[in-house]
Design an enzyme around this catalytic site. Structure first.
Site, PDB file in Angstrom:
ATOM      1  N   TYR A   1     -62.638 -31.216 -65.236  1.00  6.06           N
ATOM      2  CA  TYR A   1     -64.059 -30.871 -65.044  1.00  6.06           C
ATOM      3  C   TYR A   1     -64.650 -30.465 -66.385  1.00  6.06           C
ATOM      4  O   TYR A   1     -64.116 -29.599 -67.073  1.00  6.06           O
ATOM      5  CB  TYR A   1     -64.170 -29.718 -64.050  1.00  6.06           C
ATOM      6  CG  TYR A   1     -65.580 -29.250 -63.785  1.00  6.06           C
ATOM      7  CD1 TYR A   1     -66.485 -30.065 -63.116  1.00  6.06           C
ATOM      8  CD2 TYR A   1     -66.003 -27.988 -64.197  1.00  6.06           C
ATOM      9  CE1 TYR A   1     -67.777 -29.640 -62.858  1.00  6.06           C
ATOM     10  CE2 TYR A   1     -67.286 -27.545 -63.940  1.00  6.06           C
ATOM     11  CZ  TYR A   1     -68.171 -28.373 -63.276  1.00  6.06           C
ATOM     12  OH  TYR A   1     -69.452 -27.936 -63.024  1.00  6.06           O
TER      13      TYR A   1
ATOM     14  N   ASP B   1     -61.826 -30.018 -74.516  1.00  6.32           N
ATOM     15  CA  ASP B   1     -62.622 -29.074 -73.735  1.00  6.32           C
ATOM     16  C   ASP B   1     -61.756 -27.849 -73.467  1.00  6.32           C
ATOM     17  O   ASP B   1     -60.904 -27.853 -72.584  1.00  6.32           O
ATOM     18  CB  ASP B   1     -63.074 -29.718 -72.420  1.00  6.32           C
ATOM     19  CG  ASP B   1     -63.931 -28.789 -71.568  1.00  6.32           C
ATOM     20  OD1 ASP B   1     -63.948 -27.567 -71.845  1.00  6.32           O
ATOM     21  OD2 ASP B   1     -64.563 -29.271 -70.620  1.00  6.32           O
TER      22      ASP B   1
ATOM     23  N   LYS C   1     -66.529 -19.159 -71.750  1.00  2.00           N
ATOM     24  CA  LYS C   1     -65.890 -18.094 -70.987  1.00  2.00           C
ATOM     25  C   LYS C   1     -65.444 -16.920 -71.855  1.00  2.00           C
ATOM     26  O   LYS C   1     -66.208 -15.998 -72.088  1.00  2.00           O
ATOM     27  CB  LYS C   1     -64.740 -18.655 -70.159  1.00  2.00           C
ATOM     28  CG  LYS C   1     -65.204 -19.640 -69.082  1.00  2.00           C
ATOM     29  CD  LYS C   1     -64.108 -20.019 -68.144  1.00  2.00           C
ATOM     30  CE  LYS C   1     -64.563 -21.078 -67.148  1.00  2.00           C
ATOM     31  NZ  LYS C   1     -65.535 -20.591 -66.174  1.00  2.00           N
TER      32      LYS C   1
END
Length: 424
Positions: A144, A239, A267
């Site tokens: 994702y 990523d 994050k």
């Protein structure tokens, strides 16, 4: 546990918020029941509006490696807020955070701060296309990279949870240049790149997949990927929105000794505030406006509050013993496997550093297809049983559970006790 106020608030939320939530997995559709509404967090725990206490393994989906409401982060954000929340102009703190990230991740020669992992991945792909002049991109099933159109194809995470690996509203024109391969399949990747490299701008990958559950790269997979992309002048994007600063003070690229062309972060670098980034080789990053012709902008990019939280977080993490945390979680997962063997249950536990996923399947999970063999109904029952005992796991079979530096030995012992009682 009694969740009277949470249920009441969820009914009210559904009148005004789509599905009662602002991100789909929070609605608990995959696990049943109503979500708990959180009033506060401290250290490794969260407290709902009914004053129930939970040991938290979600930790804002991995962002809170220091735990909830860490004093140093709160102090930094509060001090920054006194001077204003946003200026739409440069601040010295933005440069300080960029310097800290670049020092920790040598492959990031220049960086651009943004607000979310989605924005970072979307912008990195656009930059790769602008740099190479090519259109096609390669991603891996189950990875994702946010909800931008061209990457929301077999994307894992929430899409997998709800049984819809693709989203309505994504036009074919947006996804026709996205090629999807199986994670950990270097042979398929090699064949594709050799045949279509003149059309491929970039390959984007989670070096440690964490949105179809935790899945580690097979030995040689990432090395082979780097060799192929370098040979054929294809931009390699790591990523690391989830795994950046999770396993070491740096990236998985650092850990594996592999240098991508671009890296996406998020994050942890924001310490729980909305902040992400993408960066990499100077010659590629300098294609961004205002130096180059690839446009990307954001009113709140590098806002003072998020940057202050990020700086405070990285300063704290630079002093932490990652090896000890990773070993503690490894031991915990080993004890979980011992419990499964004692009960003669055949589930699969995948771990990377301080993240783990219990797959409700007897197959070893190496890719998206393996993850989807999990018994999601059985997982849902386990999730609810654990929640009733005050353990807040990720409410999806296809997510990771995150242990932080705030979790103590007694917290993990409590988790193991609940695991032994409820796994079946």
């Amino acid at each position: 546990m009694r969740s009277v106020q949470s249920r009441k608030l969820f009914r009210e939320a559904k009148k005004y918020l789509v599905g009662g939530v602002n991100s789909p997995v929070r609605a608990y559709n995959a696990v049943g029941g109503s979500p708990i509404f959180i009033a506060k967090g401290k250290g490794p725990r969260i407290y709902d509006v009914d004053n129930n206490s939970y040991l938290d393994l979600v930790m804002s989906w991995g962002a809170l490696l220091l735990g909830h409401a860490h004093p140093a982060v709160l102090k930094a954000v509060n001090e920054a807020a006194k001077n204003g929340s946003s200026f739409g102009a440069p601040t010295a703190a933005e440069t300080e955070l960029a310097r800290m990230i670049s020092c920790a991740v040598p492959s990031i020669e220049k960086i651009r701060l943004v607000n979310s992992g989605t924005e970072a991945a979307m912008s990195a792909v656009r930059l790769a296309r602008g740099f190479t002049g090519k259109d096609k991109i390669v991603k891996f099933a189950g990875c994702y990279h946010g909800h931008c159109d061209s990457l929301l194809v077999k994307a894992g995470s929430g899409a997998t949870t709800f049984g819809r690996p693709d989203s309505l509203g994504v036009p074919r024109s947006s996804s026709r240049d996205t090629i999807v391969l199986a994670y950990n399949d270097i042979d398929s990747l090699s064949r594709l790149i050799k045949s279509q490299h003149k059309k491929i701008a970039c390959v984007i990958i989670e070096p440690v997949a964490a949105n179809m559950g935790v899945i580690l790269p097979k030995i040689g997979f990432l090395v082979g990927l780097r060799e192929l992309t370098r040979k054929y002048n294809i931009v390699l994007i790591f990523d690391e929105v989830i795994c950046g600063f999770r396993f070491v003070f740096g990236t998985a690229g650092n850990l594996f000794g592999i240098t991508p062309d671009l890296t996406c972060l998020g994050k942890i670098i924001g310490g729980g505030l909305p902040l992400a980034a993408y960066g990499g080789r100077k010659e590629i990053m300098d294609k961004l406006s205002p130096l180059g012709g690839v446009y990307q902008a954001g009113t709140l990019s590098g806002n003072p509050l998020a940057v202050a939280g990020g700086i405070a977080t990285l300063k704290e993490l630079a002093r932490k013993d990652y090896s000890r945390l990773n070993q503690t979680v490894a031991q915990m997962c080993q004890e979980m496997e011992d419990i499964l063997r004692m009960k003669k249950l055949k589930f699969s536990i995948n771990r990377a550093g301080s993240i783990f996923t219990l797959f409700f399947t007897d197959k070893k999970v190496y890719d998206y297809a393996g993850a989807r063999t999990s018994d999601t109904g059985r997982f849902a029952r386990f999730f609810r049983a654990m929640l009733d005992q005050g353990i807040n796991l990720a409410p999806s079979q296809f997510e990771g559970n995150f242990v932080s530096f705030a979790h103590r030995k007694s917290d993990l012992e409590l988790l193991l006790e609940a695991f032994a009682e409820n796994i079946r």
